[in-house]
Design an enzyme around this catalytic site. Structure first.
Site, short mmCIF file in Angstrom:
data_model
loop_
_atom_site.label_atom_id
_atom_site.label_comp_id
_atom_site.label_asym_id
_atom_site.label_seq_id
_atom_site.Cartn_x
_atom_site.Cartn_y
_atom_site.Cartn_z
N HIS A 136 -3.22 -0.79 2.51
CA HIS A 136 -2.59 0.41 1.80
C HIS A 136 -3.65 1.30 1.94
O HIS A 136 -3.72 2.05 1.59
CB HIS A 136 -2.01 0.25 1.37
N GLU A 137 -5.21 0.59 1.14
CA GLU A 137 -5.70 0.68 0.77
C GLU A 137 -6.88 1.23 2.22
O GLU A 137 -7.20 2.75 1.77
CB GLU A 137 -6.96 0.07 0.22
N HIS A 155 -5.43 4.80 3.31
CA HIS A 155 -6.07 6.28 2.46
C HIS A 155 -7.43 6.71 2.86
O HIS A 155 -7.50 7.78 2.96
CB HIS A 155 -6.04 5.08 1.31
#
Length: 212
Positions: free
Chosen positions: A23-24, A27
């Protein structure tokens, strides 16, 4: 066969690490694609979980959630994004914010496919892999739905700021300083669960349709 506490934590550990790390990193990859190299310069565009782990939010809280049987809750160290460095800051903010939740849906789908084909694995691993796959689906769908909630600093808040007219976007973005307090209040009063449940059911149904 009932799993021990250690086995249950082990079954959740890998899905939690993957869910938060990817997820990170998503980004960071999206920010780089749209022109901001902040995360890359700080070494945060990586699948190395050690770069993203927050001792309390990534390890302690999720472990307690599993043991106590409550709502799975946690966080990682946010990947730094300088939205001013994006080529079109307001428009590109949407795609950078959306990258994280999108990665969680892809991972939920992957765990769902593993669950649907667990019978192809050695019989001795069926119970453990079933639990791990169910954990992967649950964790990623909860992270997906939670992060889409339209409250800064969550991804959904960034998406809302990107889509709102400039004047409304500036005012809405000012909520960010109180965002976590509002989120915790909604969580402990049960309102957050009521608001997110229909969205979670939608994605569960969508996932079922894609797997079958």
């Amino acid at each position: 066969m009932e799993m021990t506490v250690i086995q249950k934590i082990a079954a959740y550990a890998l899905p939690v690490l993957f869910a938060i790390t990817v997820h990170e990193a998503a980004h960071g990859y999206a920010a780089k694609f749209f022109g901001d190299l902040t995360a890359e310069r700080l070494g945060r565009i990586t699948l190395n979980p050690l770069k993203h782990i927050d001792p309390i939010g990534t390890i302690l809280l999720p472990a307690l959630s599993v043991l106590l049987g409550g709502v799975l809750f946690g966080w990682a160290k946010p990947v730094p994004v300088n939205f001013a460095q994006l080529r079109r800051p307001k428009q590109d903010m949407l795609w950078v914010a959306l990258a994280g939740p999108a990665s969680n849906f892809v991972m939920a789908l992957a765990w769902g496919l593993i669950l649907a084909r667990v019978d192809l694995l050695p019989p001795s691993s069926h119970v453990f892999m079933t639990q791990m796959s169910l954990a992967g689906i649950q964790i990623n769908l909860v992270l997906l739905v939670l992060n889409l909630f339209p409250l800064p600093p969550l991804d959904g808040g960034r998406i809302a700021v990107s889509l709102l007219p400039m004047r409304a976007a500036i005012k809405f973005a000012q909520i960010e300083r109180y965002g976590m307090l509002i989120l915790i209040a909604l969580l402990f009063t049960g309102i957050l669960g009521i608001l997110l449940s229909p969205v979670l059911r939608f994605f569960q149904h969508l996932l079922t349709l894609l797997i079958i």
